[in-house]
Design a protein around this motif. Structure first.
Motif, PDB file in Angstrom:
ATOM      1  N   MET A  78      26.262  52.408  44.650  1.00  0.00           N
ATOM      2  CA  MET A  78      25.157  51.864  42.860  1.00  0.00           C
ATOM      3  C   MET A  78      25.236  50.419  43.011  1.00  0.00           C
ATOM      4  SD  MET A  78      24.971  55.189  40.684  1.00  0.00           S
ATOM      5  CE  MET A  78      23.748  54.391  39.215  1.00  0.00           C
ATOM      6  N   GLN A  79      23.726  49.841  42.778  1.00  0.00           N
ATOM      7  CA  GLN A  79      23.766  48.376  42.696  1.00  0.00           C
ATOM      8  C   GLN A  79      23.442  48.361  41.201  1.00  0.00           C
ATOM      9  OE1 GLN A  79      21.570  46.675  45.331  1.00  0.00           O
ATOM     10  NE2 GLN A  79      22.004  48.213  47.403  1.00  0.00           N
ATOM     11  N   ARG A  80      24.533  47.267  40.595  1.00  0.00           N
ATOM     12  CA  ARG A  80      23.720  46.546  39.511  1.00  0.00           C
ATOM     13  C   ARG A  80      22.855  45.614  39.701  1.00  0.00           C
ATOM     14  NH1 ARG A  80      28.019  45.107  35.243  1.00  0.00           N
ATOM     15  NH2 ARG A  80      26.738  43.320  33.805  1.00  0.00           N
ATOM     16  N   ILE A  81      21.480  46.321  38.934  1.00  0.00           N
ATOM     17  CA  ILE A  81      20.193  45.430  39.220  1.00  0.00           C
ATOM     18  C   ILE A  81      19.694  44.258  38.726  1.00  0.00           C
ATOM     19  CG2 ILE A  81      19.604  46.986  41.188  1.00  0.00           C
ATOM     20  CD1 ILE A  81      17.341  48.022  38.817  1.00  0.00           C
ATOM     21  N   TYR A  82      20.401  45.467  37.251  1.00  0.00           N
ATOM     22  CA  TYR A  82      19.834  43.533  36.295  1.00  0.00           C
ATOM     23  C   TYR A  82      20.707  43.911  35.308  1.00  0.00           C
ATOM     24  CZ  TYR A  82      16.079  42.377  32.914  1.00  0.00           C
ATOM     25  OH  TYR A  82      15.121  41.381  31.964  1.00  0.00           O
ATOM     26  N   GLU A  83      20.328  42.758  34.117  1.00  0.00           N
ATOM     27  CA  GLU A  83      21.214  42.950  33.410  1.00  0.00           C
ATOM     28  C   GLU A  83      20.691  42.562  31.727  1.00  0.00           C
ATOM     29  OE1 GLU A  83      24.543  39.881  33.421  1.00  0.00           O
ATOM     30  OE2 GLU A  83      25.063  40.295  34.828  1.00  0.00           O
ATOM     31  N   PRO A  84      20.762  43.258  31.541  1.00  0.00           N
ATOM     32  CA  PRO A  84      19.263  43.954  29.939  1.00  0.00           C
ATOM     33  C   PRO A  84      19.994  42.530  28.813  1.00  0.00           C
ATOM     34  CG  PRO A  84      20.884  45.771  29.879  1.00  0.00           C
ATOM     35  CD  PRO A  84      20.869  44.734  31.106  1.00  0.00           C
ATOM     36  N   LEU A  85      18.976  41.562  28.104  1.00  0.00           N
ATOM     37  CA  LEU A  85      19.746  40.846  27.162  1.00  0.00           C
ATOM     38  C   LEU A  85      20.028  41.574  26.130  1.00  0.00           C
ATOM     39  CD1 LEU A  85      16.200  38.917  26.715  1.00  0.00           C
ATOM     40  CD2 LEU A  85      18.548  38.548  28.362  1.00  0.00           C
ATOM     41  N   ASP A  86      20.115  42.852  25.509  1.00  0.00           N
ATOM     42  CA  ASP A  86      20.737  43.643  24.504  1.00  0.00           C
ATOM     43  C   ASP A  86      20.747  45.247  24.521  1.00  0.00           C
ATOM     44  OD1 ASP A  86      18.115  43.758  23.886  1.00  0.00           O
ATOM     45  OD2 ASP A  86      17.837  42.840  22.457  1.00  0.00           O
ATOM     46  N   LEU A 112      12.448  53.454  33.980  1.00  0.00           N
ATOM     47  CA  LEU A 112      12.731  53.251  35.783  1.00  0.00           C
ATOM     48  C   LEU A 112      12.769  55.389  35.847  1.00  0.00           C
ATOM     49  CD1 LEU A 112      15.658  51.292  35.567  1.00  0.00           C
ATOM     50  CD2 LEU A 112      13.028  51.610  36.863  1.00  0.00           C
ATOM     51  N   ALA A 113      12.770  55.996  34.307  1.00  0.00           N
ATOM     52  CA  ALA A 113      13.235  57.035  35.103  1.00  0.00           C
ATOM     53  C   ALA A 113      11.581  57.771  34.486  1.00  0.00           C
ATOM     54  CB  ALA A 113      13.716  57.617  33.106  1.00  0.00           C
ATOM     55  N   SER A 114      10.610  56.917  33.918  1.00  0.00           N
ATOM     56  CA  SER A 114       9.390  57.190  34.183  1.00  0.00           C
ATOM     57  C   SER A 114       8.553  57.621  35.631  1.00  0.00           C
ATOM     58  CB  SER A 114       8.824  56.776  32.829  1.00  0.00           C
ATOM     59  OG  SER A 114       8.240  55.096  33.310  1.00  0.00           O
ATOM     60  N   GLU A 115       9.184  56.431  35.829  1.00  0.00           N
ATOM     61  CA  GLU A 115       9.083  56.404  37.637  1.00  0.00           C
ATOM     62  C   GLU A 115       9.943  57.098  38.658  1.00  0.00           C
ATOM     63  OE1 GLU A 115       6.771  54.504  38.531  1.00  0.00           O
ATOM     64  OE2 GLU A 115       6.118  53.855  36.441  1.00  0.00           O
ATOM     65  N   GLY A 116      11.013  57.842  38.179  1.00  0.00           N
ATOM     66  CA  GLY A 116      11.454  58.742  38.934  1.00  0.00           C
ATOM     67  C   GLY A 116      12.588  58.099  39.559  1.00  0.00           C
ATOM     68  N   VAL A 117      13.053  57.202  38.916  1.00  0.00           N
ATOM     69  CA  VAL A 117      14.079  56.392  39.374  1.00  0.00           C
ATOM     70  C   VAL A 117      15.675  56.903  37.850  1.00  0.00           C
ATOM     71  CG1 VAL A 117      15.686  53.847  39.727  1.00  0.00           C
ATOM     72  CG2 VAL A 117      12.851  54.258  40.403  1.00  0.00           C
ATOM     73  N   HIS A 134      13.358  49.234  44.710  1.00  0.00           N
ATOM     74  CA  HIS A 134      12.356  49.772  43.635  1.00  0.00           C
ATOM     75  C   HIS A 134      12.568  49.148  42.485  1.00  0.00           C
ATOM     76  CE1 HIS A 134       8.955  52.034  42.903  1.00  0.00           C
ATOM     77  NE2 HIS A 134       9.388  52.691  42.399  1.00  0.00           N
ATOM     78  N   ALA A 135      13.158  49.597  41.916  1.00  0.00           N
ATOM     79  CA  ALA A 135      14.182  49.476  40.905  1.00  0.00           C
ATOM     80  C   ALA A 135      13.758  47.693  40.300  1.00  0.00           C
ATOM     81  CB  ALA A 135      15.218  49.971  40.047  1.00  0.00           C
ATOM     82  N   ARG A 136      13.990  46.772  41.251  1.00  0.00           N
ATOM     83  CA  ARG A 136      14.239  45.521  41.499  1.00  0.00           C
ATOM     84  C   ARG A 136      12.376  45.378  40.856  1.00  0.00           C
ATOM     85  NH1 ARG A 136      18.121  45.672  45.132  1.00  0.00           N
ATOM     86  NH2 ARG A 136      20.776  44.441  43.661  1.00  0.00           N
ATOM     87  N   ARG A 137      11.439  46.037  42.040  1.00  0.00           N
ATOM     88  CA  ARG A 137      10.716  45.240  41.571  1.00  0.00           C
ATOM     89  C   ARG A 137       9.633  46.511  40.186  1.00  0.00           C
ATOM     90  NH1 ARG A 137      10.483  47.211  47.414  1.00  0.00           N
ATOM     91  NH2 ARG A 137       9.540  49.686  47.030  1.00  0.00           N
ATOM     92  N   LEU A 138      10.209  47.374  40.081  1.00  0.00           N
ATOM     93  CA  LEU A 138       9.762  47.602  38.636  1.00  0.00           C
ATOM     94  C   LEU A 138       9.928  46.889  37.472  1.00  0.00           C
ATOM     95  CD1 LEU A 138      10.539  51.458  39.015  1.00  0.00           C
ATOM     96  CD2 LEU A 138       8.485  50.169  38.986  1.00  0.00           C
ATOM     97  N   ILE A 139      11.302  46.023  37.242  1.00  0.00           N
ATOM     98  CA  ILE A 139      11.483  45.578  36.276  1.00  0.00           C
ATOM     99  C   ILE A 139      11.112  44.071  36.522  1.00  0.00           C
ATOM    100  CG2 ILE A 139      13.979  43.890  35.655  1.00  0.00           C
ATOM    101  CD1 ILE A 139      15.798  47.005  36.137  1.00  0.00           C
ATOM    102  N   ASP A 140      11.192  43.733  37.714  1.00  0.00           N
ATOM    103  CA  ASP A 140      10.420  42.271  37.676  1.00  0.00           C
ATOM    104  C   ASP A 140       8.571  42.434  37.436  1.00  0.00           C
ATOM    105  OD1 ASP A 140      12.491  40.970  39.311  1.00  0.00           O
ATOM    106  OD2 ASP A 140      11.353  41.314  41.305  1.00  0.00           O
ATOM    107  N   ALA A 141       8.123  43.571  37.575  1.00  0.00           N
ATOM    108  CA  ALA A 141       6.688  44.009  36.412  1.00  0.00           C
ATOM    109  C   ALA A 141       6.379  43.737  35.744  1.00  0.00           C
ATOM    110  CB  ALA A 141       6.323  45.006  37.931  1.00  0.00           C
TER     111      ALA A 141
END
Length: 86
Positions: A1-9, A20-25, A58-65
């Motif tokens: 597992m990789q930590r890909i993002y730190e949400p603000l809250d 991410l779940a809606s995109e199958g991740v 793939h998850a990083r690209r979705l979060i970037d978008a």
């Protein structure tokens, strides 16, 4: 597992989990149970989105978008251009 993002809250973290779940991740929000002890822990860096190694890029690209999203023309109030109406 990789930590890909730190949400603000927690709200952003839960929203990104759903996106991410809606995109199958499949993702996990680490640190959400630590927020109750915020007075004794550092305020930043507690939350992290974790995904499987094979889904990380793939998850990083979705979060970037998600972070690059802009309101559609006409959907923002005139006194606050660039603000999404929810």
């Amino acid at each position: 597992m990789q930590r890909i993002y730190e949400p603000l809250d927690l709200l952003e973290g839960e929203m990104l989990l759903g996106m991410l779940a809606s995109e199958g991740v499949a993702a996990h929000l680490a640190g959400q149970h630590l927020l109750g002890a915020i007075g004794e822990l550092p305020a930043l860096g507690l939350l992290g989105l974790l995904v499987d190694d094979r889904d990380a890029e793939h998850a990083r690209r979705l979060i970037d978008a998600y972070n690059a999203a802009a309101p559609l023309p006409g959907d923002e109030p005139e006194q606050h251009p660039g603000t999404l109406l929810c």
